[in-house]
Motif scaffolding. Structure first.
Motif, PDB file in Angstrom:
ATOM      1  N   MET A 136      34.400 -42.306  37.196  1.00  0.00           N
ATOM      2  CA  MET A 136      33.774 -41.975  38.479  1.00  0.00           C
ATOM      3  C   MET A 136      34.658 -42.416  39.638  1.00  0.00           C
ATOM      4  SD  MET A 136      31.488 -40.469  40.057  1.00  0.00           S
ATOM      5  CE  MET A 136      30.748 -39.969  38.490  1.00  0.00           C
ATOM      6  N   GLN A 137      34.769 -41.549  40.636  1.00  0.00           N
ATOM      7  CA  GLN A 137      35.554 -41.842  41.827  1.00  0.00           C
ATOM      8  C   GLN A 137      35.142 -40.879  42.931  1.00  0.00           C
ATOM      9  OE1 GLN A 137      39.653 -41.063  40.807  1.00  0.00           O
ATOM     10  NE2 GLN A 137      39.231 -38.989  40.133  1.00  0.00           N
ATOM     11  N   ALA A 138      35.606 -41.141  44.130  1.00  0.00           N
ATOM     12  CA  ALA A 138      35.330 -40.240  45.243  1.00  0.00           C
ATOM     13  C   ALA A 138      36.217 -39.006  45.157  1.00  0.00           C
ATOM     14  CB  ALA A 138      35.570 -40.966  46.562  1.00  0.00           C
ATOM     15  N   ASP A 139      35.801 -37.951  45.847  1.00  0.00           N
ATOM     16  CA  ASP A 139      36.571 -36.717  45.998  1.00  0.00           C
ATOM     17  C   ASP A 139      36.742 -35.960  44.682  1.00  0.00           C
ATOM     18  OD1 ASP A 139      37.923 -34.816  47.511  1.00  0.00           O
ATOM     19  OD2 ASP A 139      39.877 -35.729  47.121  1.00  0.00           O
ATOM     20  N   ILE A 140      35.649 -35.826  43.933  1.00  0.00           N
ATOM     21  CA  ILE A 140      35.665 -35.024  42.711  1.00  0.00           C
ATOM     22  C   ILE A 140      34.454 -34.100  42.710  1.00  0.00           C
ATOM     23  CG2 ILE A 140      36.983 -36.621  41.264  1.00  0.00           C
ATOM     24  CD1 ILE A 140      34.362 -37.589  40.056  1.00  0.00           C
ATOM     25  N   LEU A 141      34.604 -32.999  41.987  1.00  0.00           N
ATOM     26  CA  LEU A 141      33.530 -32.024  41.803  1.00  0.00           C
ATOM     27  C   LEU A 141      32.869 -32.311  40.466  1.00  0.00           C
ATOM     28  CD1 LEU A 141      32.807 -29.658  43.745  1.00  0.00           C
ATOM     29  CD2 LEU A 141      33.991 -28.143  42.145  1.00  0.00           C
ATOM     30  N   VAL A 142      31.536 -32.421  40.470  1.00  0.00           N
ATOM     31  CA  VAL A 142      30.809 -32.845  39.274  1.00  0.00           C
ATOM     32  C   VAL A 142      29.580 -31.962  39.067  1.00  0.00           C
ATOM     33  CG1 VAL A 142      31.574 -35.253  39.438  1.00  0.00           C
ATOM     34  CG2 VAL A 142      29.477 -34.523  40.625  1.00  0.00           C
ATOM     35  N   VAL A 143      28.873 -32.218  37.991  1.00  0.00           N
ATOM     36  CA  VAL A 143      27.587 -31.566  37.736  1.00  0.00           C
ATOM     37  C   VAL A 143      26.483 -32.604  37.921  1.00  0.00           C
ATOM     38  CG1 VAL A 143      26.176 -30.280  36.096  1.00  0.00           C
ATOM     39  CG2 VAL A 143      28.663 -29.998  36.083  1.00  0.00           C
ATOM     40  N   VAL A 144      25.498 -32.265  38.726  1.00  0.00           N
ATOM     41  CA  VAL A 144      24.395 -33.178  39.022  1.00  0.00           C
ATOM     42  C   VAL A 144      23.110 -32.644  38.405  1.00  0.00           C
ATOM     43  CG1 VAL A 144      22.977 -34.206  40.831  1.00  0.00           C
ATOM     44  CG2 VAL A 144      25.449 -33.972  41.166  1.00  0.00           C
ATOM     45  N   ALA A 145      22.456 -33.482  37.623  1.00  0.00           N
ATOM     46  CA  ALA A 145      21.101 -33.198  37.151  1.00  0.00           C
ATOM     47  C   ALA A 145      20.149 -33.794  38.190  1.00  0.00           C
ATOM     48  CB  ALA A 145      20.868 -33.812  35.780  1.00  0.00           C
ATOM     49  N   PRO A 180      30.354 -26.981  24.217  1.00  0.00           N
ATOM     50  CA  PRO A 180      31.227 -26.920  23.039  1.00  0.00           C
ATOM     51  C   PRO A 180      32.529 -27.682  23.258  1.00  0.00           C
ATOM     52  CG  PRO A 180      30.349 -24.745  23.541  1.00  0.00           C
ATOM     53  CD  PRO A 180      29.971 -25.628  24.687  1.00  0.00           C
ATOM     54  N   ASN A 181      32.887 -28.509  22.253  1.00  0.00           N
ATOM     55  CA  ASN A 181      34.146 -29.249  22.227  1.00  0.00           C
ATOM     56  C   ASN A 181      34.276 -30.301  23.328  1.00  0.00           C
ATOM     57  OD1 ASN A 181      35.182 -27.599  20.037  1.00  0.00           O
ATOM     58  ND2 ASN A 181      35.479 -25.989  21.567  1.00  0.00           N
ATOM     59  N   ALA A 182      33.171 -30.673  23.969  1.00  0.00           N
ATOM     60  CA  ALA A 182      33.227 -31.710  24.995  1.00  0.00           C
ATOM     61  C   ALA A 182      33.613 -33.045  24.368  1.00  0.00           C
ATOM     62  CB  ALA A 182      31.881 -31.834  25.701  1.00  0.00           C
ATOM     63  N   PRO A 183      34.386 -33.880  25.061  1.00  0.00           N
ATOM     64  CA  PRO A 183      34.730 -35.208  24.541  1.00  0.00           C
ATOM     65  C   PRO A 183      33.486 -36.016  24.223  1.00  0.00           C
ATOM     66  CG  PRO A 183      36.043 -34.674  26.474  1.00  0.00           C
ATOM     67  CD  PRO A 183      34.985 -33.617  26.378  1.00  0.00           C
ATOM     68  N   GLN A 184      33.487 -36.657  23.073  1.00  0.00           N
ATOM     69  CA  GLN A 184      32.310 -37.411  22.633  1.00  0.00           C
ATOM     70  C   GLN A 184      32.411 -38.886  23.017  1.00  0.00           C
ATOM     71  OE1 GLN A 184      29.493 -35.801  21.193  1.00  0.00           O
ATOM     72  NE2 GLN A 184      30.731 -34.165  22.128  1.00  0.00           N
ATOM     73  N   HIS A 185      32.664 -39.100  24.289  1.00  0.00           N
ATOM     74  CA  HIS A 185      32.706 -40.466  24.814  1.00  0.00           C
ATOM     75  C   HIS A 185      32.237 -40.431  26.258  1.00  0.00           C
ATOM     76  CE1 HIS A 185      36.368 -39.278  26.951  1.00  0.00           C
ATOM     77  NE2 HIS A 185      36.863 -38.853  25.803  1.00  0.00           N
ATOM     78  N   PRO A 186      31.847 -41.588  26.818  1.00  0.00           N
ATOM     79  CA  PRO A 186      31.323 -41.603  28.181  1.00  0.00           C
ATOM     80  C   PRO A 186      32.345 -41.093  29.191  1.00  0.00           C
ATOM     81  CG  PRO A 186      30.799 -43.648  27.054  1.00  0.00           C
ATOM     82  CD  PRO A 186      31.768 -42.913  26.171  1.00  0.00           C
ATOM     83  N   GLY A 187      31.853 -40.474  30.233  1.00  0.00           N
ATOM     84  CA  GLY A 187      32.716 -39.978  31.299  1.00  0.00           C
ATOM     85  C   GLY A 187      32.127 -38.738  31.924  1.00  0.00           C
ATOM     86  N   ALA A 188      32.068 -38.725  33.243  1.00  0.00           N
ATOM     87  CA  ALA A 188      31.504 -37.573  33.953  1.00  0.00           C
ATOM     88  C   ALA A 188      32.354 -36.332  33.713  1.00  0.00           C
ATOM     89  CB  ALA A 188      31.426 -37.869  35.441  1.00  0.00           C
ATOM     90  N   LEU A 189      31.687 -35.189  33.706  1.00  0.00           N
ATOM     91  CA  LEU A 189      32.388 -33.916  33.664  1.00  0.00           C
ATOM     92  C   LEU A 189      32.959 -33.650  35.055  1.00  0.00           C
ATOM     93  CD1 LEU A 189      33.215 -31.152  32.590  1.00  0.00           C
ATOM     94  CD2 LEU A 189      30.852 -30.376  32.941  1.00  0.00           C
ATOM     95  N   ILE A 190      34.279 -33.700  35.172  1.00  0.00           N
ATOM     96  CA  ILE A 190      34.942 -33.429  36.448  1.00  0.00           C
ATOM     97  C   ILE A 190      35.427 -31.984  36.423  1.00  0.00           C
ATOM     98  CG2 ILE A 190      36.825 -34.056  37.998  1.00  0.00           C
ATOM     99  CD1 ILE A 190      36.720 -36.876  36.872  1.00  0.00           C
ATOM    100  N   LEU A 191      34.909 -31.189  37.345  1.00  0.00           N
ATOM    101  CA  LEU A 191      35.226 -29.769  37.390  1.00  0.00           C
ATOM    102  C   LEU A 191      36.502 -29.521  38.190  1.00  0.00           C
ATOM    103  CD1 LEU A 191      31.625 -28.462  38.206  1.00  0.00           C
ATOM    104  CD2 LEU A 191      32.766 -28.381  35.977  1.00  0.00           C
ATOM    105  N   PRO A 192      37.220 -28.450  37.870  1.00  0.00           N
ATOM    106  CA  PRO A 192      38.355 -28.069  38.720  1.00  0.00           C
ATOM    107  C   PRO A 192      37.904 -27.886  40.164  1.00  0.00           C
ATOM    108  CG  PRO A 192      38.342 -26.790  36.685  1.00  0.00           C
ATOM    109  CD  PRO A 192      37.046 -27.543  36.710  1.00  0.00           C
ATOM    110  N   ALA A 193      38.788 -28.184  41.094  1.00  0.00           N
ATOM    111  CA  ALA A 193      38.420 -28.222  42.513  1.00  0.00           C
ATOM    112  C   ALA A 193      37.827 -26.916  43.015  1.00  0.00           C
ATOM    113  CB  ALA A 193      39.633 -28.609  43.346  1.00  0.00           C
ATOM    114  N   ASP A 194      38.259 -25.792  42.448  1.00  0.00           N
ATOM    115  CA  ASP A 194      37.768 -24.494  42.917  1.00  0.00           C
ATOM    116  C   ASP A 194      36.839 -23.834  41.897  1.00  0.00           C
ATOM    117  OD1 ASP A 194      39.637 -24.038  40.967  1.00  0.00           O
ATOM    118  OD2 ASP A 194      40.740 -22.474  42.055  1.00  0.00           O
TER     119      ASP A 194
END
Length: 213
Positions: A136-145, A180-194
């Motif tokens: 987690m950090q500032a200035d990233i695109l993420v998915v929010v539930a 599918p194929n998502a990493p099986q460890h903790p960590g937010a999904l960081i989306l490409p900037a666009d």
């Protein structure tokens, strides 16, 4: 809030409707094929179990969360009225999984691994969300539930606190979204900037190819 699910393998022909978080003291009333669960202290409806629901809504082919139409909500409210309950279901079509932008991520005052984020979710709305994701950090695109979201494993997102700090939603991982194929460890999904615009509903279909085998 209206969250509904249907799991015929485990529960038979029963629709579960959730309106509010559970409380410690509950009252349970059953009239015919409807059970109402309410908060003993306030009288507010927490949820309903609609048994033999196919007699009201027809055959349901969903196994998991059900996104009801306005007509289906009306049919359930008519059933509540016919069974001497207050018809208090309200259609909820708000998007619960949206693209968010982490504006800031500050250290939690009572934790050495949690961060308190300010996360924009569109239409001028910014949520305070506490996150334990190691990336987690500032200035990233993420998915929010957002509040009222039902995760793929059945977890419902409610307002809460983490070590005394309010948290209104959850920044989720690809693993938690069961991509599918998502990493099986903790960590937010960081989306490409666009990838998508902030506030847009997260595109689950497109996300099926986010991770390569």
């Amino acid at each position: 809030m209206l969250i509904t699910s249907y799991n015929p393998t485990e529960l038979g022909d029963t629709l579960i409707a959730i309106l509010r978080p559970d409380t410690a003291d509950q009252k349970i009333e059953t009239h015919q094929n409807v059970t109402r669960i309410s908060d003993t202290a306030t009288g507010e409806t927490l949820g309903y179990n609609f048994f033999e629901v196919s007699k009201t809504l027809g055959k349901l082919t969903v196994n998991g969360q059900v996104h009801l139409t306005a007509d289906q909500v009306d049919q359930l409210n008519n059933l509540l009225k016919a069974t001497d309950f207050e018809p208090d279901l309200e259609l909820d079509t708000a998007d619960k999984f949206v693209v968010g932008y982490v504006e800031s991520a500050e250290a939690h005052p009572k934790s050495d691994h949690l961060l308190v984020t300010k996360t924009e979710v569109g239409e001028g709305e910014t949520l305070q969300i506490v996150s334990g994701s190691p990336n987690m950090q500032a200035d990233i695109l993420v998915v929010v539930a957002k509040i009222g979201a039902m995760m793929p494993d059945g977890l419902i997102i409610w307002p809460g606190e983490l070590r005394g700090v309010e948290s209104d939603g959850m920044i989720v991982s690809g693993r938690e979204l069961k991509l599918p194929n998502a990493p099986q460890h903790p960590g937010a999904l960081i989306l490409p900037a666009d990838y998508q615009k902030v506030g847009e509903p997260f595109d689950f279909d497109r996300a099926q190819t986010l991770f390569t085998a």
